[in-house]
Design a protein around this motif. Structure first.
Motif, PDB file in Angstrom:
ATOM      1  N   MET A   1      27.549  17.243 -15.746  1.00 23.55           N
ATOM      2  CA  MET A   1      26.625  17.860 -14.418  1.00 23.55           C
ATOM      3  C   MET A   1      27.072  17.883 -13.255  1.00 23.55           C
ATOM      4  SD  MET A   1      23.043  16.937 -16.749  1.00 23.55           S
ATOM      5  CE  MET A   1      22.052  18.629 -16.650  1.00 23.55           C
ATOM      6  N   SER A   2      26.945  18.794 -12.410  1.00 23.08           N
ATOM      7  CA  SER A   2      27.166  18.331 -11.570  1.00 23.08           C
ATOM      8  C   SER A   2      25.997  17.820  -9.726  1.00 23.08           C
ATOM      9  CB  SER A   2      27.302  20.196 -10.814  1.00 23.08           C
ATOM     10  OG  SER A   2      26.175  21.008 -10.550  1.00 23.08           O
ATOM     11  N   GLU A   3      27.033  17.480  -8.598  1.00 23.62           N
ATOM     12  CA  GLU A   3      25.543  17.052  -8.187  1.00 23.62           C
ATOM     13  C   GLU A   3      24.662  17.842  -7.767  1.00 23.62           C
ATOM     14  OE1 GLU A   3      27.062  16.093  -3.973  1.00 23.62           O
ATOM     15  OE2 GLU A   3      28.418  14.935  -5.238  1.00 23.62           O
ATOM     16  N   ILE A   4      23.754  17.665  -7.840  1.00 23.33           N
ATOM     17  CA  ILE A   4      22.391  17.889  -7.102  1.00 23.33           C
ATOM     18  C   ILE A   4      22.199  16.689  -5.962  1.00 23.33           C
ATOM     19  CG2 ILE A   4      19.790  18.286  -7.254  1.00 23.33           C
ATOM     20  CD1 ILE A   4      20.590  18.133 -10.510  1.00 23.33           C
ATOM     21  N   THR A   5      22.074  18.218  -4.274  1.00 28.67           N
ATOM     22  CA  THR A   5      21.026  17.693  -3.308  1.00 28.67           C
ATOM     23  C   THR A   5      19.153  18.864  -3.123  1.00 28.67           C
ATOM     24  OG1 THR A   5      23.131  17.881  -2.720  1.00 28.67           O
ATOM     25  CG2 THR A   5      21.004  18.179  -0.606  1.00 28.67           C
ATOM     26  N   ILE A   6      18.559  17.782  -3.059  1.00 30.36           N
ATOM     27  CA  ILE A   6      17.073  18.462  -2.589  1.00 30.36           C
ATOM     28  C   ILE A   6      16.900  17.904  -0.665  1.00 30.36           C
ATOM     29  CG2 ILE A   6      15.132  17.607  -3.017  1.00 30.36           C
ATOM     30  CD1 ILE A   6      15.866  16.545  -6.124  1.00 30.36           C
ATOM     31  N   VAL A   7      16.485  18.836  -0.617  1.00 32.38           N
ATOM     32  CA  VAL A   7      15.814  18.763   0.419  1.00 32.38           C
ATOM     33  C   VAL A   7      14.212  19.580   0.550  1.00 32.38           C
ATOM     34  CG1 VAL A   7      15.987  19.570   2.869  1.00 32.38           C
ATOM     35  CG2 VAL A   7      18.084  19.795   1.509  1.00 32.38           C
ATOM     36  N   GLY A   8      13.371  17.821   0.460  1.00 35.74           N
ATOM     37  CA  GLY A   8      12.404  17.978   0.070  1.00 35.74           C
ATOM     38  C   GLY A   8      11.468  18.038   2.044  1.00 35.74           C
ATOM     39  N   SER A   9      11.008  18.598   1.963  1.00 31.63           N
ATOM     40  CA  SER A   9       9.619  18.812   3.161  1.00 31.63           C
ATOM     41  C   SER A   9       8.110  18.236   2.363  1.00 31.63           C
ATOM     42  CB  SER A   9       9.838  20.937   3.162  1.00 31.63           C
ATOM     43  OG  SER A   9       8.637  20.343   4.456  1.00 31.63           O
ATOM     44  N   LEU A  10       7.542  18.035   3.396  1.00 34.64           N
ATOM     45  CA  LEU A  10       6.622  17.519   3.509  1.00 34.64           C
ATOM     46  C   LEU A  10       5.479  16.826   5.160  1.00 34.64           C
ATOM     47  CD1 LEU A  10       8.238  13.638   2.174  1.00 34.64           C
ATOM     48  CD2 LEU A  10       6.798  15.502   0.703  1.00 34.64           C
ATOM     49  N   ARG A  11       4.379  17.553   4.264  1.00 38.43           N
ATOM     50  CA  ARG A  11       3.161  17.509   5.947  1.00 38.43           C
ATOM     51  C   ARG A  11       2.778  16.835   5.647  1.00 38.43           C
ATOM     52  NH1 ARG A  11       2.635  20.596   9.871  1.00 38.43           N
ATOM     53  NH2 ARG A  11       4.175  22.704   9.548  1.00 38.43           N
ATOM     54  N   ALA A  12       2.418  15.404   6.665  1.00 34.99           N
ATOM     55  CA  ALA A  12       1.281  14.669   6.394  1.00 34.99           C
ATOM     56  C   ALA A  12      -0.009  14.877   6.672  1.00 34.99           C
ATOM     57  CB  ALA A  12       1.617  13.707   7.217  1.00 34.99           C
ATOM     58  N   GLN A  13      -1.075  15.307   6.540  1.00 31.19           N
ATOM     59  CA  GLN A  13      -2.206  15.106   7.089  1.00 31.19           C
ATOM     60  C   GLN A  13      -2.700  14.239   8.528  1.00 31.19           C
ATOM     61  OE1 GLN A  13      -6.086  14.273   4.809  1.00 31.19           O
ATOM     62  NE2 GLN A  13      -4.467  14.632   2.881  1.00 31.19           N
ATOM     63  N   PRO A  14      -3.148  15.346   9.286  1.00 29.56           N
ATOM     64  CA  PRO A  14      -2.789  13.987  10.745  1.00 29.56           C
ATOM     65  C   PRO A  14      -3.852  13.241  10.890  1.00 29.56           C
ATOM     66  CG  PRO A  14      -3.945  16.974  10.723  1.00 29.56           C
ATOM     67  CD  PRO A  14      -3.369  16.468   8.910  1.00 29.56           C
ATOM     68  N   GLY A  15      -3.595  12.593  11.196  1.00 26.16           N
ATOM     69  CA  GLY A  15      -3.700  11.189  11.435  1.00 26.16           C
ATOM     70  C   GLY A  15      -2.818  10.346  10.023  1.00 26.16           C
ATOM     71  N   LYS A  16      -2.681  10.622   9.345  1.00 21.84           N
ATOM     72  CA  LYS A  16      -1.604   9.426   7.971  1.00 21.84           C
ATOM     73  C   LYS A  16       0.126   9.714   8.243  1.00 21.84           C
ATOM     74  CE  LYS A  16      -5.489   9.645   5.802  1.00 21.84           C
ATOM     75  NZ  LYS A  16      -5.680   8.600   4.380  1.00 21.84           N
ATOM     76  N   GLU A  17       0.322  10.006   9.302  1.00 21.76           N
ATOM     77  CA  GLU A  17       1.418  10.248   9.453  1.00 21.76           C
ATOM     78  C   GLU A  17       2.201   8.556   9.223  1.00 21.76           C
ATOM     79  OE1 GLU A  17       0.015  13.420  12.691  1.00 21.76           O
ATOM     80  OE2 GLU A  17      -0.453  11.455  11.890  1.00 21.76           O
ATOM     81  N   ALA A  18       1.976   7.509  10.378  1.00 20.71           N
ATOM     82  CA  ALA A  18       2.296   6.555   9.900  1.00 20.71           C
ATOM     83  C   ALA A  18       2.062   6.143   8.348  1.00 20.71           C
ATOM     84  CB  ALA A  18       1.209   5.170  10.530  1.00 20.71           C
ATOM     85  N   GLU A  19       1.097   5.963   8.108  1.00 20.21           N
ATOM     86  CA  GLU A  19       0.578   6.151   6.422  1.00 20.21           C
ATOM     87  C   GLU A  19       1.630   6.677   5.942  1.00 20.21           C
ATOM     88  OE1 GLU A  19      -3.211   5.278   3.105  1.00 20.21           O
ATOM     89  OE2 GLU A  19      -3.352   6.147   5.485  1.00 20.21           O
ATOM     90  N   LEU A  20       2.243   7.896   5.740  1.00 14.02           N
ATOM     91  CA  LEU A  20       3.076   8.233   4.988  1.00 14.02           C
ATOM     92  C   LEU A  20       4.755   8.004   5.265  1.00 14.02           C
ATOM     93  CD1 LEU A  20       3.830  10.623   2.960  1.00 14.02           C
ATOM     94  CD2 LEU A  20       3.583  12.314   4.466  1.00 14.02           C
TER      95      LEU A  20
END
Length: 111
Positions: A1-20
């Motif tokens: 099998m070949s190498e896999i790259t993932i580019v995951g994009s997430l958005r925190a709920q406002p005010g939850k940035e530090a917790e995420l």
């Protein structure tokens, strides 16, 4: 099998940035210790701190499958509903190695 790259994009709920950010930090060391993990890097948006991106490289699909089923990823995923403002986007990519420069891929000289 070949190498896999993932580019995951997430958005925190406002005010939850530090917790995420802390929840994502908790999985970095165990992920790096996994066989088949070539890269696992978490970044937070400069212009929009609710935005996070995770750039991952795995030796193959099997290594990624083992990672996704790990206990610590299960804990992180169980918290996602409380921390995320929307469903994450995590497309998979295969590297195209054109040219001769090590800057051509995320893995650099490893390629």
């Amino acid at each position: 099998m070949s190498e896999i790259t993932i580019v995951g994009s997430l958005r925190a709920q406002p005010g939850k940035e530090a917790e995420l950010g802390a929840a994502l930090a908790d999985v970095i060391d165990p992920t790096h210790a996994e066989e088949g993990c070539l890269l696992y890097a978490v970044h937070q948006g400069v212009d929009d701190p609710t935005r996070f991106v995770i750039i991952e490289q795995w030796a193959d699909q099997h290594a990624l499958d083992v990672h996704v089923r790990s206990d610590y990823m299960s804990v992180l995923l169980s918290r996602a509903g409380d921390l995320l403002a929307e469903m994450p986007d995590s497309p998979k990519y295969a590297p195209l190695r054109h040219g001769t420069s090590p800057k051509n891929t995320l893995g650099g000289a490893r390629a």
